[in-house]
Design an enzyme around this catalytic site. Structure first.
Site, PDB file in Angstrom:
ATOM      1  N   ASN A  13       0.880  -1.169   0.000  1.00 27.99           N
ATOM      2  CA  ASN A  13       0.000   0.000   0.000  1.00 27.99           C
ATOM      3  C   ASN A  13       0.918   1.220   0.000  1.00 27.99           C
ATOM      4  OD1 ASN A  13      -1.766   2.083   0.750  1.00 27.99           O
ATOM      5  ND2 ASN A  13      -1.870   1.409   2.898  1.00 27.99           N
TER       6      ASN A  13
ATOM      7  N   HIS B 147      -8.587   0.213   5.901  1.00 25.58           N
ATOM      8  CA  HIS B 147      -7.211   0.316   6.407  1.00 25.58           C
ATOM      9  C   HIS B 147      -7.226   1.052   7.747  1.00 25.58           C
ATOM     10  CE1 HIS B 147      -3.101   1.811   6.866  1.00 25.58           C
ATOM     11  NE2 HIS B 147      -2.757   0.685   6.258  1.00 25.58           N
TER      12      HIS B 147
ATOM     13  N   GLU C 279      -3.651  -6.257  10.409  1.00 28.52           N
ATOM     14  CA  GLU C 279      -2.651  -5.235  10.675  1.00 28.52           C
ATOM     15  C   GLU C 279      -2.915  -4.620  12.044  1.00 28.52           C
ATOM     16  OE1 GLU C 279      -0.947  -3.478   6.863  1.00 28.52           O
ATOM     17  OE2 GLU C 279      -2.961  -2.701   6.948  1.00 28.52           O
TER      18      GLU C 279
ATOM     19  N   GLU D 265      -5.605   3.433   8.916  1.00 28.04           N
ATOM     20  CA  GLU D 265      -5.604   4.907   8.834  1.00 28.04           C
ATOM     21  C   GLU D 265      -6.980   5.436   8.441  1.00 28.04           C
ATOM     22  OE1 GLU D 265      -2.144   5.166   6.310  1.00 28.04           O
ATOM     23  OE2 GLU D 265      -0.974   4.299   7.945  1.00 28.04           O
TER      24      GLU D 265
ATOM     25  N   LYS E 118       0.030   4.281   0.361  1.00 25.44           N
ATOM     26  CA  LYS E 118      -0.540   5.375   1.164  1.00 25.44           C
ATOM     27  C   LYS E 118      -0.532   6.681   0.341  1.00 25.44           C
ATOM     28  CE  LYS E 118       0.821   2.886   5.227  1.00 25.44           C
ATOM     29  NZ  LYS E 118       1.089   2.875   6.639  1.00 25.44           N
TER      30      LYS E 118
ATOM     31  N   GLY F  39       3.380   1.594  10.667  1.00 26.73           N
ATOM     32  CA  GLY F  39       3.987   2.913  10.446  1.00 26.73           C
ATOM     33  C   GLY F  39       5.254   3.171  11.249  1.00 26.73           C
TER      34      GLY F  39
ATOM     35  N   SER G 289       4.825  -2.909   9.843  1.00 31.47           N
ATOM     36  CA  SER G 289       6.280  -2.885  10.001  1.00 31.47           C
ATOM     37  C   SER G 289       6.968  -4.169   9.519  1.00 31.47           C
ATOM     38  CB  SER G 289       6.666  -2.585  11.447  1.00 31.47           C
ATOM     39  OG  SER G 289       6.238  -1.283  11.804  1.00 31.47           O
TER      40      SER G 289
HETATM   41  P1  PGA Z   1       4.170  -0.272   7.297  1.00 31.46           P
HETATM   42  O1  PGA Z   1       2.686  -0.065   6.775  1.00 31.46           O
HETATM   43  O2  PGA Z   1       4.701  -1.546   6.689  1.00 31.46           O
HETATM   44  O3  PGA Z   1       4.910   0.931   6.824  1.00 31.46           O
HETATM   45  O4  PGA Z   1       4.106  -0.377   8.798  1.00 31.46           O
HETATM   46  C1  PGA Z   1       1.787  -1.136   6.761  1.00 31.46           C
HETATM   47  C2  PGA Z   1       0.408  -0.685   6.330  1.00 31.46           C
HETATM   48  O5  PGA Z   1      -0.068   0.349   6.780  1.00 31.46           O
HETATM   49  O6  PGA Z   1      -0.240  -1.377   5.521  1.00 31.46           O
END
Ligand code: PGA
Length: 266
Positions: free
Chosen positions: A13, A101, A173, A103, A15, A179, A220
């Site tokens: 993703n 997601h 997740e 976020e 973002k 993040g 992560s």
């Molecule tokens: P990240 O993001 O691997 O940078 O932690 C994962 C995600 O939000 O799908």
């Protein structure tokens, strides 16, 4: 132990990061790096920003790399300023739609009810719906993680039929793992939660259908932890943010993980 799926699912993703030009460069490189990998072994997908979708589709025209949208309105059209409809995504030729997601849930206050409408609409419009779920740090500390996951699944997948269920992918997740300030879940922790999710999907759709729904871990993921995660029985794939935004690094992760995943199936 649950049955393994016969291919690895791995995607990223983007973002709100890459421009059209950056997405173009990324996909050009990724296509070259991964061109020898068969789609029967790897379901590779990239979810760029909306503005880059059309270009991304052109860059991945063979469909070996699936292209996804980061969000979608449930309605085909109407007074929904700022939203993107399933018909618009169909026109671009998107393969999958990510829904819920972390976020979206936590910054934009998306509810399970909205997520459910989006999941249903995505499937009805012929997309694969990639529904994201995950517990918060408070859930983890309070010991309510499993309940939260089951609730998100049951609410988000309400009225999805057994016939529609094979068009679903789930990304697990944990909110605390995502993040820059996130801490990755250990492979054993993630595996345990994937088991809870698998059990819930089996309850919702029956085992023969439930086991066809891939469950990807995200939060992560990096070059170091990806192999350990991929070895776990209940982990069918990886959903990666930051570590996949450089095509060379993404390819390195794929190359590490794919043989380990295949060993697990033997
Ligand atoms: P990240 O993001 O691997 O940078 O932690 C994962 C995600 O939000 O799908």
């Amino acid at each position: 132990m649950f049955e393994q799926l016969n291919k690895l699912y791995i995607g990223t993703n983007m973002k709100m990061y890459k421009t059209i030009q950056e997405t173009k460069n990324f996909l050009r490189e990724l296509s070259v790096y991964t061109e020898d990998i068969k789609s029967s072994d790897l379901e590779l997908f990239v979810i760029p920003s909306y503005t880059a979708l059309e270009t991304a589709r052109q860059m991945a025209s063979s469909k070996r790399i699936k292209i996804g949208a980061q969000n979608m309105c449930w309605a085909e059209n109407g007074q929904f300023t700022g939203e993107i409809s399933p018909l618009m995504l169909k026109e671009v030729g998107v393969d999958l739609v990510m829904v819920g997601h972390s976020e979206r849930r936590h910054i934009f206050d998306e509810s399970d009810e909205e997520i459910n409408k989006k999941v249903l609409s995505a499937i009805e419009h012929g997309f694969t719906a990639l529904m994201c779920i995950g517990e918060t740090q408070d859930d983890k500390i309070g010991g309510t993680s499993d309940e939260t996951l089951r609730l998100q699944l049951k609410r988000g997948l309400q009225n999805v039929t057994k016939v529609q269920a094979p068009n679903l992918w789930i990304a697990y997740e944990p909110v605390w793992a995502i993040g820059e300030s996130g801490k990755p879940a250990s492979e054993t922790y993630a595996n345990t939660k994937h088991k809870v999710i698998k059990q819930c999907l089996n309850e919702l759709f029956g085992e023969s259908i439930g086991r066809q729904i891939p469950i990807l871990y995200g939060g992560s993921v990096n070059n170091l932890n990806a192999p350990e995660l991929a070895k776990m029985d209940n982990i069918d794939g990886l959903f990666i943010g930051r570590s996949a935004w450089n095509a060379k690094n993404f390819n390195q992760i794929i190359r590490h993980v794919l043989p380990l995943f295949q060993e697990k199936q033997e």
